[in-house]
Structure formats: C-alpha cells, structure tokens
Enzyme design. Structure first.
Site, PDB file in Angstrom:
ATOM      1  N   THR A  26       0.907  -1.139  -0.011  1.00 40.76           N
ATOM      2  CA  THR A  26      -0.121  -0.064  -0.076  1.00 40.76           C
ATOM      3  C   THR A  26       0.728   1.413  -0.013  1.00 40.76           C
ATOM      4  O   THR A  26       2.132   1.208   0.484  1.00 40.76           O
ATOM      5  CB  THR A  26      -1.012   0.242   1.220  1.00 40.76           C
ATOM      6  OG1 THR A  26      -1.975   0.963   0.939  1.00 40.76           O
ATOM      7  CG2 THR A  26      -0.331   0.298   2.522  1.00 40.76           C
ATOM      8  N   CYS A  32      -2.353   7.708   7.975  1.00 47.22           N
ATOM      9  CA  CYS A  32      -3.082   6.523   7.947  1.00 47.22           C
ATOM     10  C   CYS A  32      -2.058   5.494   8.576  1.00 47.22           C
ATOM     11  O   CYS A  32      -0.832   5.852   8.361  1.00 47.22           O
ATOM     12  CB  CYS A  32      -3.571   6.082   6.371  1.00 47.22           C
ATOM     13  SG  CYS A  32      -4.744   7.209   5.613  1.00 47.22           S
ATOM     14  N   HIS A  49      -5.303  -0.712   5.164  1.00 44.88           N
ATOM     15  CA  HIS A  49      -4.823   0.796   5.027  1.00 44.88           C
ATOM     16  C   HIS A  49      -5.654   1.510   5.902  1.00 44.88           C
ATOM     17  O   HIS A  49      -6.977   2.003   5.503  1.00 44.88           O
ATOM     18  CB  HIS A  49      -4.730   1.001   3.829  1.00 44.88           C
ATOM     19  CG  HIS A  49      -4.318   2.433   3.585  1.00 44.88           C
ATOM     20  ND1 HIS A  49      -3.229   2.792   2.635  1.00 44.88           N
ATOM     21  CD2 HIS A  49      -4.425   3.675   3.991  1.00 44.88           C
ATOM     22  CE1 HIS A  49      -2.937   3.982   2.639  1.00 44.88           C
ATOM     23  NE2 HIS A  49      -3.539   4.675   3.521  1.00 44.88           N
TER      24      HIS A  49
END
Length: 165
Positions: A26, A32, A49
């Site tokens: 990711t 995040c 995520h």
C-alpha cells in the site's frame, strides 16, 4: 511450473490478503496506518490501510469497515482465519501514523496520525496479536510492501529512503 509473483495493491481505506509467493503493498500512508497481520507458518498475510481511529462517528449507509482501526483489524483477522491462518499464530507489523501538518492549536482532533497509531495498537492488544516491529510517527509519507514468505516489511519514505523491518 512456478506461479508468477503478483503484488496485490491495497488502496486507502481498503484491505486484502495474500499467500506466498505473492506480496502485498500500500502507498499513500500519511496519517493513515498500514497494519500487516501475518501467519508465517502458513505464508499468509493481510494488510489494512486504516484511515481513521474509530467507527463510532461513521454515518450513512455506505459504511466502510476497512476505513477504521476498530473494525478493519477485526475483519482482516476474520478473513485470514477463513483462509487458513491460525489466530494463535498471528503477528503484526505497523507503519504510518505521521503528523503530516503542523497545527498551532493543540486540538486532539488534528492529531489523526498519533490517534490512528494508538487505536491500531489498542485493537491488536485486544486481539492478543503481538507487534513485532513498527515505523510510526514522524512527518513523512510511506509506501510499504510485505512478503509473507520472509516476514519482511519493506518501507519507502521520502526522507529516510528505503529500509526493512
């Protein structure tokens, strides 16, 4: 004949699982947190995520469980169990949770990165999943890629370059 190696990409507020020899990646981890949960004995890994710490403020019919720390990790573990992972063998590595912007007010609402990290750690503790390594905080974005065969998490950042945890 060898199966071709595939890298499964996980988007923002998304999750997925892979089995060896495939990798999972990711990018765009600012505030995040990328949560990698894995069972090396079965060569299976999941990646969430996580965008926000808590689903209690979520509204509307289009609820996305992958977006929140409290719901994403539970759903990821459930999905992994259905695909052969043993919950007693699960471990985790986490990265992200940066404070991307500086705010003059000390408002807790603006501390999304640190709050995401706290929420992820709390959820993993509730599920009794040990965190083997982490690269959290700071103020740079990250891209992460996990190999469920080796258990290595490759991290690329703008400031620190590339390293493995």
């Amino acid at each position: 004949m060898d199966k071709l190696l595939e890298t499964v990409k996980v988007g923002i507020a998304d999750m997925n699982i892979v089995k060896t020899p495939n990798l999972i990646r990711t990018s765009g981890l600012g505030s995040c947190v990328g949560v990698v949960v894995f069972d090396l004995s079965f060569g299976i890994a999941g990646l969430a995520h996580v965008m926000l710490p808590d689903s209690s403020l979520a509204k509307g019919a289009a609820f996305n469980s992958a977006k929140y720390a409290d719901t994403a990790i539970r759903e990821l573990v459930s999905c992994m169990s259905k695909n052969g992972a043993r919950s007693s063998c699960l471990k985790a590595k986490i990265a992200g949770g940066a404070q991307m912007f500086q705010f003059s007010s000390g408002s807790d609402l603006m501390r999304i990165g640190p709050r995401n990290v706290e929420a992820v750690k709390k959820e993993l503790a509730i599920l009794k999943i040990a965190i083997l390594a982490e690269d959290v905080g700071g103020n740079s974005g990250r891209t992460i890629e996990f190999n469920p065969k080796t258990g290595k998490l490759n991290i690329r950042t703008v400031n620190k370059g590339e390293f493995v945890i």
